[in-house]
Design a protein around this motif. Structure first.
Motif, PDB file in Angstrom:
ATOM      1  N   ILE A 211       0.870  -1.181   0.000  1.00 42.32           N
ATOM      2  CA  ILE A 211       0.000   0.000   0.000  1.00 42.32           C
ATOM      3  C   ILE A 211       0.905   1.228   0.000  1.00 42.32           C
ATOM      4  O   ILE A 211       1.572   1.513   0.996  1.00 42.32           O
ATOM      5  CB  ILE A 211      -0.932   0.014   1.218  1.00 42.32           C
ATOM      6  N   ASN A 212       0.952   1.907  -1.138  1.00 45.55           N
ATOM      7  CA  ASN A 212       1.845   3.054  -1.267  1.00 45.55           C
ATOM      8  C   ASN A 212       1.054   4.349  -1.118  1.00 45.55           C
ATOM      9  O   ASN A 212       0.102   4.587  -1.856  1.00 45.55           O
ATOM     10  CB  ASN A 212       2.537   3.037  -2.637  1.00 45.55           C
ATOM     11  N   LEU A 213       1.464   5.208  -0.169  1.00 44.49           N
ATOM     12  CA  LEU A 213       0.728   6.433   0.132  1.00 44.49           C
ATOM     13  C   LEU A 213       1.565   7.692  -0.037  1.00 44.49           C
ATOM     14  O   LEU A 213       1.180   8.767   0.431  1.00 44.49           O
ATOM     15  CB  LEU A 213       0.175   6.372   1.556  1.00 44.49           C
ATOM     16  N   VAL A 214       2.719   7.592  -0.695  1.00 46.42           N
ATOM     17  CA  VAL A 214       3.552   8.767  -0.961  1.00 46.42           C
ATOM     18  C   VAL A 214       3.900   8.794  -2.445  1.00 46.42           C
ATOM     19  O   VAL A 214       3.934   7.766  -3.112  1.00 46.42           O
ATOM     20  CB  VAL A 214       4.846   8.769  -0.115  1.00 46.42           C
ATOM     21  N   ARG A 215       4.159  10.001  -2.963  1.00 49.48           N
ATOM     22  CA  ARG A 215       4.526  10.149  -4.367  1.00 49.48           C
ATOM     23  C   ARG A 215       5.933   9.605  -4.610  1.00 49.48           C
ATOM     24  O   ARG A 215       6.885  10.024  -3.963  1.00 49.48           O
ATOM     25  CB  ARG A 215       4.434  11.625  -4.779  1.00 49.48           C
ATOM     26  N   VAL A 216       6.027   8.653  -5.526  1.00 53.08           N
ATOM     27  CA  VAL A 216       7.309   8.065  -5.910  1.00 53.08           C
ATOM     28  C   VAL A 216       7.538   8.348  -7.393  1.00 53.08           C
ATOM     29  O   VAL A 216       6.685   8.028  -8.229  1.00 53.08           O
ATOM     30  CB  VAL A 216       7.333   6.546  -5.664  1.00 53.08           C
ATOM     31  N   VAL A 217       8.661   8.967  -7.715  1.00 49.01           N
ATOM     32  CA  VAL A 217       8.996   9.249  -9.106  1.00 49.01           C
ATOM     33  C   VAL A 217       9.999   8.209  -9.593  1.00 49.01           C
ATOM     34  O   VAL A 217      11.084   8.058  -9.012  1.00 49.01           O
ATOM     35  CB  VAL A 217       9.582  10.666  -9.267  1.00 49.01           C
ATOM     36  N   ILE A 218       9.623   7.488 -10.630  1.00 49.04           N
ATOM     37  CA  ILE A 218      10.503   6.488 -11.237  1.00 49.04           C
ATOM     38  C   ILE A 218      11.059   7.086 -12.523  1.00 49.04           C
ATOM     39  O   ILE A 218      10.342   7.238 -13.517  1.00 49.04           O
ATOM     40  CB  ILE A 218       9.750   5.173 -11.508  1.00 49.04           C
ATOM     41  N   ASN A 219      12.327   7.471 -12.485  1.00 53.75           N
ATOM     42  CA  ASN A 219      12.993   8.056 -13.648  1.00 53.75           C
ATOM     43  C   ASN A 219      13.569   6.936 -14.510  1.00 53.75           C
ATOM     44  O   ASN A 219      14.431   6.170 -14.051  1.00 53.75           O
ATOM     45  CB  ASN A 219      14.115   8.993 -13.191  1.00 53.75           C
ATOM     46  N   VAL A 220      13.071   6.851 -15.740  1.00 55.07           N
ATOM     47  CA  VAL A 220      13.494   5.779 -16.641  1.00 55.07           C
ATOM     48  C   VAL A 220      14.443   6.358 -17.679  1.00 55.07           C
ATOM     49  O   VAL A 220      14.042   7.162 -18.527  1.00 55.07           O
ATOM     50  CB  VAL A 220      12.283   5.123 -17.331  1.00 55.07           C
ATOM     51  N   HIS A 221      15.696   5.963 -17.603  1.00 54.09           N
ATOM     52  CA  HIS A 221      16.692   6.481 -18.536  1.00 54.09           C
ATOM     53  C   HIS A 221      16.417   6.003 -19.959  1.00 54.09           C
ATOM     54  O   HIS A 221      15.644   5.067 -20.185  1.00 54.09           O
ATOM     55  CB  HIS A 221      18.092   6.063 -18.091  1.00 54.09           C
ATOM     56  N   ALA A 222      17.044   6.643 -20.930  1.00 54.78           N
ATOM     57  CA  ALA A 222      16.832   6.312 -22.335  1.00 54.78           C
ATOM     58  C   ALA A 222      17.119   4.836 -22.602  1.00 54.78           C
ATOM     59  O   ALA A 222      18.024   4.238 -22.011  1.00 54.78           O
ATOM     60  CB  ALA A 222      17.715   7.198 -23.206  1.00 54.78           C
ATOM     61  N   GLY A 223      16.322   4.261 -23.501  1.00 54.68           N
ATOM     62  CA  GLY A 223      16.501   2.864 -23.856  1.00 54.68           C
ATOM     63  C   GLY A 223      15.174   2.222 -24.229  1.00 54.68           C
ATOM     64  O   GLY A 223      14.107   2.818 -24.044  1.00 54.68           O
ATOM     65  N   ILE A 224      15.250   1.024 -24.774  1.00 52.55           N
ATOM     66  CA  ILE A 224      14.056   0.241 -25.083  1.00 52.55           C
ATOM     67  C   ILE A 224      13.924  -0.832 -24.013  1.00 52.55           C
ATOM     68  O   ILE A 224      14.807  -1.693 -23.866  1.00 52.55           O
ATOM     69  CB  ILE A 224      14.142  -0.389 -26.483  1.00 52.55           C
ATOM     70  N   TYR A 225      12.843  -0.772 -23.263  1.00 53.76           N
ATOM     71  CA  TYR A 225      12.595  -1.710 -22.172  1.00 53.76           C
ATOM     72  C   TYR A 225      11.540  -2.706 -22.637  1.00 53.76           C
ATOM     73  O   TYR A 225      10.361  -2.371 -22.765  1.00 53.76           O
ATOM     74  CB  TYR A 225      12.155  -0.959 -20.913  1.00 53.76           C
ATOM     75  N   THR A 226      11.991  -3.913 -22.939  1.00 54.44           N
ATOM     76  CA  THR A 226      11.100  -4.949 -23.448  1.00 54.44           C
ATOM     77  C   THR A 226      10.531  -5.697 -22.246  1.00 54.44           C
ATOM     78  O   THR A 226      11.130  -6.658 -21.740  1.00 54.44           O
ATOM     79  CB  THR A 226      11.841  -5.901 -24.395  1.00 54.44           C
ATOM     80  N   GLU A 227       9.396  -5.229 -21.780  1.00 45.94           N
ATOM     81  CA  GLU A 227       8.777  -5.838 -20.600  1.00 45.94           C
ATOM     82  C   GLU A 227       7.290  -5.508 -20.545  1.00 45.94           C
ATOM     83  O   GLU A 227       6.831  -4.519 -21.117  1.00 45.94           O
ATOM     84  CB  GLU A 227       9.462  -5.363 -19.316  1.00 45.94           C
ATOM     85  N   LYS A 228       6.565  -6.353 -19.877  1.00 49.13           N
ATOM     86  CA  LYS A 228       5.138  -6.161 -19.633  1.00 49.13           C
ATOM     87  C   LYS A 228       5.006  -5.686 -18.196  1.00 49.13           C
ATOM     88  O   LYS A 228       5.487  -6.352 -17.271  1.00 49.13           O
ATOM     89  CB  LYS A 228       4.401  -7.488 -19.848  1.00 49.13           C
ATOM     90  N   VAL A 229       4.361  -4.535 -17.999  1.00 45.06           N
ATOM     91  CA  VAL A 229       4.363  -3.874 -16.692  1.00 45.06           C
ATOM     92  C   VAL A 229       2.940  -3.747 -16.158  1.00 45.06           C
ATOM     93  O   VAL A 229       2.019  -3.383 -16.893  1.00 45.06           O
ATOM     94  CB  VAL A 229       5.005  -2.470 -16.797  1.00 45.06           C
ATOM     95  N   THR A 230       2.779  -4.024 -14.878  1.00 44.02           N
ATOM     96  CA  THR A 230       1.484  -3.857 -14.212  1.00 44.02           C
ATOM     97  C   THR A 230       1.684  -3.125 -12.886  1.00 44.02           C
ATOM     98  O   THR A 230       2.553  -3.498 -12.094  1.00 44.02           O
ATOM     99  CB  THR A 230       0.803  -5.209 -13.939  1.00 44.02           C
TER     100      THR A 230
END
Length: 354
Positions: free
Chosen positions: A79-98
């Motif tokens: 249970i996440n109750l704070v703002r989290v910023v996920i910085n994704v650097h340049a690139g091709i990320y071959t993944e299925k995300v949920t």
């Protein structure tokens, strides 16, 4: 009457079992985050704007906290109750995300939509874990099920090629949003059939690029698209929207303001996936690919009595209202007013800074 269990907890003079107490605590959290339900939607007053902390994703493990987006999401509290910023650097990320239902307040930020790309290639007919077809819903490359999600400057792509006309099971979602209060800025959504599944909740798309062939913006969200480019890659015939409003009581619909509709093929502005489907295009440029009728009744003439399809001060060769179906509308200033500002999605409540 007192509970017979010795494991009950006292709350407001009532003994509760562990299960009841757990349910009570969960409902308190739900009320705290805000309901997913305009008459349906309650005030969205708990958005976390400023990040509590950030994570870095890089394909080189020496340069980031994680090498995949899903790993970073999995690392967050259940249970996440704070703002989290996920910085994704340049690139091709071959993944299925949920992103699961309880992991709210996540921001995904790339280094530019042309530089940071998340891609996968599932379709509705791809076999799932138990051998059954995934279906459209589960075909998404990136799926969000938690409120207060933000994405900036990143591409979400389904790599499935454009299917031939009439092909079965080729729905291939690049992005699915199934939660309230989500915003997208400077993002690209790339696919063919059913690219962007705007499933449910209030959503804001600004300066985005959305590409597809058939029904490539679809679902039953309450969503505003501002300054977006909608680009068709239909080889023959296609449709921009398939809005799924199923009841007159639902406060859902799509509004496109100051957008551009371009591309190939012969294109409907929308098909009536839901009997009360609602779509408005305002101040939007339309290329000459738009079929003069503009709208399609999904093969059900009864829907012509209940849908709400409108244009307001649109431009371009495809924007002429002269050939439109009789059951669409050229909106007056008064009719257009509710659809052309952030008030359409209660934006002043939850879109704070950009």
């Amino acid at each position: 009457m007192k509970s017979s269990t010795s494991s009950g907890k006292q709350l407001s003079g009532v003994n509760m079992t562990r299960v009841e107490y757990s349910e009570h605590q969960f409902m308190k959290w739900v009320e705290f985050v805000g309901s997913l339900n305009h008459s349906q939607f309650k005030t969205a007053k708990n958005n976390r704007i400023f990040p509590s902390y950030s994570l870095i994703i890089d394909k080189n493990p020496a340069l980031g906290d994680f090498t995949s987006i899903q790993e970073a999401i999995d690392s967050l509290p259940t249970i996440n109750l704070v703002r989290v910023v996920i910085n994704v650097h340049a690139g091709i990320y071959t993944e299925k995300v949920t992103i699961p239902q309880l992991k709210s307040f996540i921001t995904i930020e790339g280094e530019g939509a042309d530089k940071t790309i998340v891609e996968w290639g599932d379709t509705a007919q791809t076999p799932g874990p138990k051998g059954q077809p995934l279906g459209t819903y589960a075909s998404a490359t990136f799926a969000v099920n938690a409120p207060y999600f933000i994405a900036k400057n990143i591409t979400f792509k389904n790599t499935t090629p454009v299917p031939p006309p009439g092909a079965i099971g080729k729905q291939a979602v690049a992005f699915r949003i199934s939660a309230d209060t989500a915003a997208f800025v400077g993002c690209k959504f790339l696919g063919a059939q059913d690219t962007l599944y705007d499933h449910s909740g209030r959503h804001y798309y600004k300066d985005c690029y959305i590409e597809g062939s058939v029904d490539f913006i679809f679902g039953n969200g309450l969503s505003l698209f501002e300054n977006c480019q909608v680009h068709a890659i239909a080889p023959v015939t296609g449709a921009v929207t398939a809005q799924g409003r199923s009841s007159i009581l639902e406060d859902t619909g799509f509004s496109f303001v100051n957008c551009r509709v371009t591309g190939s093929g012969a294109l409907y502005l929308g098909r009536a996936w839901g009997p009360f489907s609602r779509v408005v295009f305002a101040y939007t440029y339309m290329d000459n690919i738009i079929i003069p009728k503009g709208w399609h009744n999904w093969g059900d003439p009864s829907r012509e009595m209940t849908v709400f399809y409108g244009q307001y001060k649109c431009t371009g060769a495809g924007a002429s209202f002269a050939g439109r179906v009789s059951w669409s509308r050229e909106l007056t200033d008064e009719e257009a007013k509710p659809f052309i500002s952030l008030a359409f999605i209660d934006g002043s409540e939850w879109i704070k800074v950009w």
